[in-house]
Motif scaffolding. Sequence first.
Motif, PDB file in Angstrom:
ATOM      1  N   GLY A  80       5.227  35.911 -32.698  1.00  0.00           N
ATOM      2  CA  GLY A  80       4.258  35.721 -31.612  1.00  0.00           C
ATOM      3  C   GLY A  80       4.107  34.251 -31.257  1.00  0.00           C
ATOM      4  N   TRP A  81       4.099  33.384 -32.283  1.00  0.00           N
ATOM      5  CA  TRP A  81       4.006  31.944 -32.021  1.00  0.00           C
ATOM      6  C   TRP A  81       5.256  31.432 -31.310  1.00  0.00           C
TER       7      TRP A  81
ATOM      8  N   ASP B 180       7.415  29.206 -26.420  1.00  0.00           N
ATOM      9  CA  ASP B 180       8.736  29.255 -25.776  1.00  0.00           C
ATOM     10  C   ASP B 180       9.771  28.468 -26.578  1.00  0.00           C
ATOM     11  N   ILE B 181       9.759  28.696 -27.888  1.00  0.00           N
ATOM     12  CA  ILE B 181      10.644  27.942 -28.771  1.00  0.00           C
ATOM     13  C   ILE B 181      12.114  28.289 -28.543  1.00  0.00           C
TER      14      ILE B 181
ATOM     15  N   ARG C 255      10.817  21.519 -29.174  1.00  0.00           N
ATOM     16  CA  ARG C 255       9.381  21.525 -29.481  1.00  0.00           C
ATOM     17  C   ARG C 255       9.126  21.606 -30.987  1.00  0.00           C
ATOM     18  N   TRP C 256      10.026  22.249 -31.707  1.00  0.00           N
ATOM     19  CA  TRP C 256       9.840  22.347 -33.156  1.00  0.00           C
ATOM     20  C   TRP C 256       9.894  20.978 -33.801  1.00  0.00           C
TER      21      TRP C 256
ATOM     22  N   LEU D 120      13.858  29.719 -38.204  1.00  0.00           N
ATOM     23  CA  LEU D 120      13.929  29.452 -36.768  1.00  0.00           C
ATOM     24  C   LEU D 120      15.350  29.106 -36.346  1.00  0.00           C
ATOM     25  N   GLU D 121      15.991  28.268 -37.133  1.00  0.00           N
ATOM     26  CA  GLU D 121      17.367  27.883 -36.822  1.00  0.00           C
ATOM     27  C   GLU D 121      18.281  29.109 -36.831  1.00  0.00           C
TER      28      GLU D 121
END
Length: 377
Positions: free
Chosen positions: A298-299, A304-305, A311-312, A335-336
Amino acid sequence: MSDSSALDGLEVYLVGGAVRDRLLGHPYSDHDWVVVGSSVDEMLARGFLQVGRDFPVFLHPDTDEEYALARTERKAGRGYTGFEVHASPQVTLEQDLERRDLTINAIAERLDGSLVDPFGGVADIEARRLRHIGPAFVEDPLRVLRLARFDARYAPLGFQPAESTLALCKQLAHAGELGELAAERVQQETFKALSERQPDRYFTTLFRADALSPWFAELEDKSRFESCLSSLARAVETDIRDAAPRWAALVLPLEDEQRSALAERLKLPTEVRELARLLALSVERLNHSCCDADRWLGWCNSVDIWRKPERWSRLLPLLSVYAPLLDTDTLGVRLEQARALSPRLWVEQGIKGKQIGEYLAKARHAVLAGDAPVNKK
């Protein structure tokens, strides 16, 4: 300084920040020079290039350093732009120094290294005191912000604003003169102060001078003010040095509408507003001891990552401070991996339309949960 004949016979003095900071042992790079007893025509004849629009400032033909004719200023209106400037060969060095804001900025140095100090700037440096030169201080409301900025810069050296100077700042604030400033100038002074070693002193000095309003009205409540400064202090203590993340830290305790109102009033750049908004959103959603894949996904979607992975890297130093319950190492790795997922696999399987997005979301969720292989096709 160059050995060029352009200076031969001129009465030239080094002034301002270079003199002040040399006496303090503080780093400096700019050199500002004042020329006494000369004229525009003479400077041009010596090969200087005139660049000053409101008063005569020239670039040296060899060094490109700035040389200004000695001048006086007279208040002719409200605000910081309401001045009449007079430059002529008759203006003395002392008259030029007298128009400046603080005594520590009104010391001149001759070419032989000796000082001219008509207003006690050296004594104030020794006493670690930020003091105005004279009553003309109240003619320029920008000087309130400059005093606060100098306090942010030199507080680590033990400097304090003089009580008499703070009284004049209160006079300006109560007269409503601060409202005459341009938002761009307030923003400029503020972000310079945020880059200093003790940026909280900028806001503390404005608070002491009753000068938070109108530009920082959201900080006038004492409890809110203390929360914001405490938040800013955490950024400074953890070696976050840039002004934009320090601003995001300062306004983190504010409500969304307060943060937005401040940004709009100061005409902050979009990237600064966004960083502050994203930090607040991230802390709200991620500062939990048991962040699961649902919360992480959700984050990711809300900031919009996927389309803006940079942004990270911008948020990571701040999240390490302001979301201490978040496992940033694990989230960073996953994330990566999730960003490496490609819709191509499902396209090759004949899946079309909205279903591709659904499959991609499920795959990202699985990766963030740590229980799925990564598809990099």
